[in-house]
Design an enzyme around this catalytic site. Structure first.
Site, mmCIF file in Angstrom:
data_model
loop_
_atom_site.group_PDB
_atom_site.id
_atom_site.type_symbol
_atom_site.label_atom_id
_atom_site.label_comp_id
_atom_site.label_asym_id
_atom_site.label_seq_id
_atom_site.Cartn_x
_atom_site.Cartn_y
_atom_site.Cartn_z
ATOM 1 N N ASN A 1 0.825 -1.217 0.000
ATOM 2 C CA ASN A 1 0.000 0.000 0.000
ATOM 3 C C ASN A 1 0.857 1.263 0.000
ATOM 4 O O ASN A 1 0.347 2.367 0.194
ATOM 5 C CB ASN A 1 -0.908 0.016 1.229
ATOM 6 C CG ASN A 1 -1.831 -1.175 1.251
ATOM 7 O OD1 ASN A 1 -2.380 -1.542 0.223
ATOM 8 N ND2 ASN A 1 -1.984 -1.802 2.412
ATOM 9 N N HIS B 1 -14.353 -1.375 5.729
ATOM 10 C CA HIS B 1 -13.217 -2.089 6.323
ATOM 11 C C HIS B 1 -13.556 -2.659 7.708
ATOM 12 O O HIS B 1 -14.338 -2.063 8.467
ATOM 13 C CB HIS B 1 -12.059 -1.100 6.452
ATOM 14 C CG HIS B 1 -10.758 -1.739 6.797
ATOM 15 N ND1 HIS B 1 -10.228 -1.707 8.064
ATOM 16 C CD2 HIS B 1 -9.892 -2.440 6.042
ATOM 17 C CE1 HIS B 1 -9.069 -2.347 8.067
ATOM 18 N NE2 HIS B 1 -8.841 -2.800 6.842
ATOM 19 N N SER C 1 -10.774 -0.629 -0.178
ATOM 20 C CA SER C 1 -9.437 -1.211 -0.101
ATOM 21 C C SER C 1 -9.258 -2.470 -0.934
ATOM 22 O O SER C 1 -8.170 -2.753 -1.401
ATOM 23 C CB SER C 1 -9.090 -1.514 1.355
ATOM 24 O OG SER C 1 -10.021 -2.438 1.905
ATOM 25 N N GLU D 1 -15.949 4.152 3.145
ATOM 26 C CA GLU D 1 -14.581 4.421 2.704
ATOM 27 C C GLU D 1 -14.690 5.332 1.487
ATOM 28 O O GLU D 1 -15.739 5.392 0.844
ATOM 29 C CB GLU D 1 -13.883 3.110 2.301
ATOM 30 C CG GLU D 1 -13.679 2.174 3.470
ATOM 31 C CD GLU D 1 -13.031 0.846 3.070
ATOM 32 O OE1 GLU D 1 -12.169 0.813 2.179
ATOM 33 O OE2 GLU D 1 -13.402 -0.172 3.684
ATOM 34 N N HIS E 1 -7.192 4.926 1.599
ATOM 35 C CA HIS E 1 -6.554 4.571 0.325
ATOM 36 C C HIS E 1 -6.593 5.688 -0.693
ATOM 37 O O HIS E 1 -6.215 5.482 -1.846
ATOM 38 C CB HIS E 1 -7.184 3.297 -0.239
ATOM 39 C CG HIS E 1 -6.871 2.118 0.613
ATOM 40 N ND1 HIS E 1 -5.694 1.401 0.497
ATOM 41 C CD2 HIS E 1 -7.551 1.566 1.649
ATOM 42 C CE1 HIS E 1 -5.683 0.439 1.398
ATOM 43 N NE2 HIS E 1 -6.795 0.525 2.117
ATOM 44 N N ASP F 1 -13.658 7.139 5.684
ATOM 45 C CA ASP F 1 -12.313 6.581 5.863
ATOM 46 C C ASP F 1 -11.567 6.795 4.552
ATOM 47 O O ASP F 1 -11.880 6.179 3.532
ATOM 48 C CB ASP F 1 -12.436 5.091 6.202
ATOM 49 C CG ASP F 1 -11.070 4.438 6.382
ATOM 50 O OD1 ASP F 1 -10.071 4.968 5.858
ATOM 51 O OD2 ASP F 1 -11.000 3.380 7.042
ATOM 52 N N LYS G 1 -0.246 3.972 4.482
ATOM 53 C CA LYS G 1 -0.414 3.579 3.083
ATOM 54 C C LYS G 1 0.428 4.539 2.217
ATOM 55 O O LYS G 1 1.641 4.443 2.260
ATOM 56 C CB LYS G 1 -1.884 3.550 2.713
ATOM 57 C CG LYS G 1 -2.709 2.890 3.841
ATOM 58 C CD LYS G 1 -3.406 1.657 3.465
ATOM 59 C CE LYS G 1 -4.245 1.108 4.604
ATOM 60 N NZ LYS G 1 -3.729 -0.088 5.203
HETATM 61 C C1 LIG Z 1 -9.999 1.331 4.652
HETATM 62 C C2 LIG Z 1 -8.990 1.033 5.701
HETATM 63 N N1 LIG Z 1 -9.100 1.634 6.892
HETATM 64 C C3 LIG Z 1 -8.212 1.399 7.874
HETATM 65 C C4 LIG Z 1 -7.162 0.541 7.691
HETATM 66 C C5 LIG Z 1 -6.212 0.287 8.816
HETATM 67 O O1 LIG Z 1 -5.079 1.095 8.711
HETATM 68 P P1 LIG Z 1 -3.713 0.653 9.372
HETATM 69 O O2 LIG Z 1 -3.098 -0.326 8.442
HETATM 70 O O3 LIG Z 1 -2.951 1.916 9.519
HETATM 71 O O4 LIG Z 1 -4.029 0.020 10.684
HETATM 72 C C6 LIG Z 1 -6.991 -0.076 6.473
HETATM 73 C C7 LIG Z 1 -5.843 -0.991 6.259
HETATM 74 O O5 LIG Z 1 -5.935 -2.113 5.934
HETATM 75 C C8 LIG Z 1 -7.934 0.140 5.454
HETATM 76 O O6 LIG Z 1 -7.841 -0.491 4.281
#
Ligand SMILES: Cc1ncc(COP(=O)(O)O)c(C=O)c1O
Length: 394
Positions: A48, A139, A187, A183, A215, A212, A240
């Site tokens: 990522n 997520h 992801s 999101e 990405h 969120d 990421k």
């Molecule tokens: C949409 C989304 N939110 C949150 C996260 C979590 O982030 P982190 O990897 O910093 O814990 C991810 C990671 O996989 C994600 O894809």
């Protein structure tokens, strides 16, 4: 083996039978493009680190400098003595990037979602269990936050604004506080939520829109600011496109202040360590000026999508640097990933429960460190993989 352990073992065995058992593969990374494992090198299509920043000298330099100057740990949670004076300038930069009045930096993106949502959806504070409308493919960390708050999510079909509208209308007469959770870039699918339409519905139904932007931040939007402009509250991660580690929430001063007082992930967890903060700080300085890298990644993804659909692969609704190749059965995804590995290409398979049953896939992700020849090599390998199968099916 204790009784509970034999249950755990049975769970592992069932997962193995369904092709869903996972294990940790040890890898060595020395740059953003190549990954090593078991004495071999592979082109890494499963990271990522979209801008290749985790090996950028500016991030490494500031991480070292801040470790040497401020130590390797924060020593305490932010409310005790861990709120180093390094945080305020970083939070000002995050707020500026996300165009919000304030921001709060905390541990990982996962922890941010899990802990912030728990606090924001607290029925004791809101006066009633809130109505939480959530995209079905959100997520896992968002689900954790909702579960921790004890709220039942009203889940709308993925990116389906009409379904969201119907659900909101169904609850029109209900005066409980409303939230919409989505999101921006999904992801595992690499598609983009219809944020303008969602924001319109949020305004119409007086719902708080939480996005969120994990990405999108750094890699999409003006100056890498992401796609969350219309959100009331933005959640994100530095792990990421920003190349490092840590999470953040960007919102009003009131929300920030509330979280400082009510969010377990802030209150009961040690603050991020100075070298991590140094890398975040340097990434935030660089990101606005990385349009060339963003364009390069977008071109690579477009080239890949065109090539993949030309050989009959299903790349879903992807329009971003994340491109799935949806294969269906977990075994098919595992086998394809294994064969690509033999060709020196690392593309991890993604299986349920990370994605819905029947949609196991390869998730291909592009980084600024990739070259056009890498994409062509991957397409070549996929076409040799895929072509015989199509002939057999005829
Ligand atoms: C949409 C989304 N939110 C949150 C996260 C979590 O982030 P982190 O990897 O910093 O814990 C991810 C990671 O996989 C994600 O894809």
């Amino acid at each position: 083996m204790t009784a509970s352990e034999s249950r755990y073992q049975a769970c592992l065995d069932a997962r193995a039978r369904e092709g869903l058992r996972r294990s940790l593969a040890a890898v060595a990374a020395r740059d953003a493009r190549i990954i090593g494992a078991e004495g071999r090198s592979y082109i890494n299509f499963s990271s990522n680190d979209y801008l290749g920043l985790r090996f950028h000298q500016a991030l490494i330099g500031r991480a070292i400098e801040w470790a040497e100057t401020y130590g390797v740990g924060a020593g305490a949670s932010r409310l005790v003595t861990g709120n180093l004076d390094l945080f305020a300038p970083i939070e000002a930069k995050v707020a500026h990037l996300k165009k919000k009045p304030a921001s709060l930096v905390m541990a990982s993106g996962f922890q941010t979602n899990a802990a912030v949502l728990q606090a924001l959806l607290d029925r004791n504070v809101l006066g009633a269990e809130p109505l939480v409308f959530a995209d079905r493919l959100n997520h896992a960390s968002m689900h954790f936050g909702c579960q921790a708050a004890g709220v039942r999510q009203l889940r709308y079909r993925h990116c389906d604004v009409s379904h969201l509208g119907e659900l909101l209308s169904q609850y029109q007469g209900d005066d409980r506080p409303r939230f919409i959770l989505t999101e921006s870039v999904f992801s595992m699918d690499g598609d983009i939520a219809p944020l303008a339409a969602i924001a319109r519905l949020a305004r119409e139904h007086e719902a708080c829109l939480i996005v969120d932007d994990a990405h999108a931040t750094g890699i999409l939007g003006e100056g890498g600011s992401g796609l969350s402009g219309e959100a009331d509250i933005v959640i994100g991660t530095f792990s990421k496109a920003l190349g490092g580690f840590g999470g953040y929430v960007a919102a009003t001063e009131t929300v920030r202040d509330y979280l400082v007082n009510r969010c377990g992930g802030v209150i009961y967890s040690t603050a991020l360590p100075p070298p991590v903060l140094g890398a975040i700080d340097a990434a935030l300085d660089l990101v606005p000026f990385m349009d060339a890298e963003r364009a390069h990644v977008a071109n690579l993804a477009e080239r890949f999508r065109a090539g993949a659909s030309a050989i009959g692969l299903n790349t879903g609704a992807s329009t971003t640097q994340i491109v799935p190749i949806v294969l269906g059965a977990p075994e098919a995804a595992l086998a394809m990933s294994g064969r690509l590995r033999q060709a020196g290409l690392w593309v991890t398979s993604i299986r349920p429960p990370t994605v819905p049953p029947g949609t196991a896939r390869l998730r291909v992700a592009f980084t600024a460190a990739h070259q056009v020849t890498d994409i062509d090599r991957l397409l070549d390998a996929l076409s040799t993989e895929h072509a015989p199968r199509r002939v057999r099916a005829m």
